[in-house]
Design an enzyme around this catalytic site. Structure first.
Site: not given
Ligand code: PHE
Ligand code: ZN
Length: 854
Positions: A126, A259, A261-262, A295, A317
């Site tokens: 991401e 962190a 959330e993959n 996450e 988010e």
């Molecule tokens: N999507 C992640 C989160 O908020 C944040 C994130 C964004 C991590 C970009 C890495 C790179 O939980």
């Molecule tokens: Zn997030």
């Protein structure tokens, strides 16, 4: 190979230009041959042209890839390499695309794509990192199932979804849930796991693991419990169950954010998952619990329902932050969580929303999406959902959420989809409410009152200052929670939500025997700035009597600010009535210790600067610092005789437990120790340091001693004890700078950048030093300008390695227009110096130009 730096003016991407990709993807197969400097990635992707495609261009994103070969349906093809990717002529019927590329994980210091951290392979995709792994339509609205084969010599090799098989030197994974590429993850290394298990409400067994480097396995238990609590909470509150047989979390030391959330394979900055009583503070424990929840909650709000494009980032988010805040409130204390969140909102989001970086929760343009992972998208995005919930009521909120999951599961959605769900579930028209998503800026809410013949009238006037690109603002829907107290302190009207929709609007309350004292914006029901003429006596009254704990704290906080503003502006002495109120509160054992600690915590000096600027003063950081010192010293003296007893009474004995109640007591105890240290020369703090058996007490004692410049021995002892532990060392770096006096802060930071353990490539360490410098208000803004030069030097150096973290840290300069012309000139000089650096990244270039445009 694409050059990281733009040769020409960087391109701006607009929300209005959204067009869907012309192809569906039926499946993705990836094979990785891992090698530190030359990893081979083979992709095999089944594409199908869309019948209704408006644009049939076959463009795949790709950056920093060495293309070895490309095939369509088994035949070699020669794609055209273009800026940011490739184009190729493709059949008009479904076809199989195969490509082989080479990448260099060991050379990847940007920590985006596939990189190495302490010998372990890991990914961060991401928002747009997958294009550094292979050629692909790297956009969130393109979803597919992924099958992954990893070949390498690591003992543990992980990817998303469920394991399909493994053997000597290989492992295979399959993720049955279609997902966008930004949720792809791969980890390979010699890791050890802390296992766990969860049974879902429908009886499915889920295997849980936290994977860490050998030596960290004793720091996983708390995270594992937090994960199980999150899984249970999401079932209980939202009815949402986990959807795979396995849930993996991996801790990595080098990570740009908190962190990620993959799907089925969350990757965490080790600072956001590893916890032990000896190495983590109470604040760390609370944050870790919240981030694990965050996450995990993304599995539904983000993964099962994702974003159509990156302009919609707050769709996942904002909602996920809102959900994790609900979780923390349920696990701990609702008012304490709310107060903490509002403090953080004012510290991080308000400066953004009222400065050159202001943007709506759903921006309409960007150059680099990484620059929009902001407090506005996250925290204001969550506030907007809080307002929506307040306006429609709890039942309607959960009804709408149920519809959201039913209607949009498996889709990539927009804010329009989200609001439509609420309109359909409640019958409400949300077109005016939508302004919260499209307009930047913090609304100001002016309140005036009138009382005659038993009728009390509150009149509100709203206005929002202009923000970049948005000179005019329309009135918004603002839910204002109000309660009324009688002059004797009883509540005469319980909380009621007034719905403000006009620029100016009045609300009346009938049948009141006397003029009431209003408690306005209870629970901080909207992210606005309340402007109300009132007296310190009334604030003190609310601090003593308000039934809404948030507003009780808020009254004390407003009072604290008034007192400091008067000290700075008029040279006043600390207000005696306020000191008395604090004394009363600190001794009041009927009050929650955590609440007392919050009331005793001074407003930040940056907050005072912002308040002064709002009232037309030019803040002088040194004067603000001096006022804070004088105030604390006066309070300490006022409490002098009772401090030792209070200290003893609030000390938490027995084995350390990180629960909210003990943490609240320790927070109060820490506030008292900091006051006591002003009087006893650090004796008690030194004793606490010597006997502490947990990091919270050790750290609190050390910070008191450092602030008093009495920590030479303890600082060395701390270093000797903890130099092997990266996360504790981050604390040691940060604390010295945070506690330094204004004139020493920059020099302390500069010296620490020469310390053998300073490592620019590690974002945690860089942030420990420069986050602490920027957070030391009077130190960073010291008249010498040394802080500005030091930060700029280091941002210029870091930009070559890690643009993302560099760009984020530029925000330290965003408030520059608040200060006097001499400081402005010094900051401008540094901003121009950064902007003029050869080969500056797109990330940093965008941030610096926006800040300069102020
Ligand atoms: N999507 C992640 C989160 O908020 C944040 C994130 C964004 C991590 C970009 C890495 C790179 O939980
Ligand atoms: Zn997030």
């Amino acid at each position: 190979m694409k050059d990281a730096s733009p040769a020409t003016a960087p391109e701006t991407i607009y929300l209005k230009d959204y067009t869907p990709f012309g192809y569906d993807i039926e499946s993705v197969h990836l094979t990785f041959h891992l090698a530190p400097e030359a990893t081979r990635v083979l992709s095999k992707i089944r594409f199908a042209p869309k019948a209704d495609a408006t644009d049939a261009t076959f463009f795949l994103h790709g950056e920093e890839l060495k293309l070895i070969s490309a095939k369509i349906d088994g035949q070699e093809v020669s794609p055209t390499l273009v800026e940011g990717g490739l184009k190729c002529d493709v059949p008009s019927a479904p076809f199989t695309w195969e490509a082989e590329v080479e990448i260099n994980p060991a050379g990847n210091t940007a920590l985006e794509g596939l990189y190495m951290s302490n010998g372990m392979y890991c990914t961060q995709c991401e928002a747009e990192g997958f294009r550094k792994i292979t050629y692909y339509p790297d956009r969130p609205d393109v979803m597919s199932t992924f099958t992954v084969r990893i070949e390498g010599d690591a003992s543990v090799m992980l990817s998303n979804g469920n394991p399909m098989g493994k053997g000597e030197g290989w492992a295979e994974w399959h993720d049955p849930w279609p997902k966008p590429a930004y949720l792809f993850a791969l980890v390979a290394g010699d890791l050890v796991n802390h296992p766990g298990q969860f049974t879902t409400k429908s009886g499915k067994e889920v295997e849980l693991n936290i994977w860490v480097r050998p030596g960290d396995e004793d720091k996983c238990a708390f995270g594992m419990e937090a994960l199980k609590k999150s899984m249970k909470w999401d079932e209980d509150v939202y009815g949402l169950e986990y959807d795979l047989e396995l849930f993996n979390i991996v801790a990595v030391d080098d990570f740009n954010m908190g962190a990620m959330e993959n799907k089925g394979l969350n990757i965490f900055n080790s600072s956001c998952v590893l916890a032990s009583p000896e190495t983590s503070t109470d604040a760390n424990f609370e944050r870790i619990e919240a981030i694990i929840a965050h996450e995990y909650f993304h599995n539904w709000t983000g993964n099962r329902i994702t974003c159509r494009d990156w302009f919609q980032l707050c769709l996942k988010e904002g909602l996920t932050v809102f959900r994790d805040a609900q979780f923390t409130a349920d696990m701990r204390s609702e008012p304490v969580k709310r107060i903490e969140d509002v403090i953080a909102l004012r510290a991080r989001q308000f400066p953004e929303d009222n400065g050159p970086l202001a943007h709506p929760p759903r921006p309409e343009q960007f150059q680099e999406i990484n620059n929009f992972y902001t407090a506005t998208v996250y925290e204001k995005g969550a506030e907007v959902i809080g307002m929506l919930k307040r306006l429609v009521g709890d039942d309607n909120y959960y009804k709408a959420l149920k519809l959201y999951f039913e209607r949009h599961d498996g889709q990539a959605c927009t804010i329009e989809d989200w609001l439509k769900v609420f309109e359909d579930a409640t019958g409400r028209d949300l077109s005016q409410f939508k302004l919260w998503y499209s307009e930047a800026g913090t609304p100001r809410l002016k309140v005036s009152e009138d009382y005659a013949d038993g009728t009390y009238t509150l009149t509100f006037e709203q206005s929002t200052p202009p923000t970049p690109g948005q000179p005019q603002k329309a009135p918004r829907v603002i839910p204002v929670a109000v309660g009324l107290l009688s002059p004797n302190g009883d509540e005469v009207r319980g909380t009621e939500v007034l719905e403000l929709t006009e620029a100016r609007q009045s609300f009346t309350f009938e049948g009141l025997a006397a003029k009431p004292v209003p408690s306005i914006l209870r629970e901080f029901s909207a992210p606005v700035i309340l402007e109300r003429e009132t007296t310190n006596a009334e604030r003190a009254f609310l601090l003593a009597h308000d039934t809404d704990p948030f507003n009780r704290w808020e009254a004390g906080n407003a009072l604290a600010k008034e007192v400091r503003v008067a000290m700075v502006v008029d040279g006043a002495t600390p207000d005696a009535a306020y000191l008395d109120a604090l004394e009363k509160l600190v001794r009041d054992d009927d009050q929650d210790p955590a609440f007392r600690a919050l009331v005793l915590s001074p407003p930040s000096q940056a907050d005072i600067a912002q308040t002064l600027a709002e009232r037309g003063h030019t803040p002088d950081p040194q004067k603000i610092y001096d006022a804070a010192e004088t105030f604390a010293q006066t309070l300490a003296q006022q409490l002098e005789t009772s401090l030792p007893r209070l200290y003893a009474a609030t000390t938490v004995d027995g084995p350390y437990r990180p629960d909210a109640e003990s943490a609240g007591k320790r927070a109060l105890n820490g506030r008292i120790l900091s006051l006591l240290t002003r009087l006893d020369g650090g004796e008690q703090a030194a004793r606490q340091y010597a006997t502490a058996d947990n990091m919270t007490q050790q750290y609190t004692a050390l910070s008191c001693l450092m602030k008093a410049e009495k920590a030479d021995a303890q600082s060395q002892a701390f270093f000797d004890q903890w130099q092997h532990d990266r996360l504790v060392m981050d604390k040691w770096f940060a604390l010295q700078i945070a506690c330094a006096s204004p004139e020493n802060a920059a020099a302390t930071a500069a010296a620490l950048t020469r310390h053998p353990l300073f490592d620019m490539k590690n974002p945690n360490r860089f942030r420990a030093v420069f986050g602490a410098l920027a957070g030391n208000h009077a130190g960073f803004h010291h008249a010498s300008g040394d802080g500005y030069v030091l930060l700029a030097d280091n941002l210029i150096a870091l930009d070559k390695l890690n643009p993302q973290t560099t760009a984020r840290m530029c925000a330290a300069f965003q408030t520059w227009k608040r200060y006097d012309t001499a400081r402005q000139e010094r900051i401008r000089e540094q901003l121009l110096r950064i902007a003029g650096t050869d080969g500056l990244s797109r990330d940093t270039n965008e941030m610096v130009s926006r800040i300069l445009d102020a």
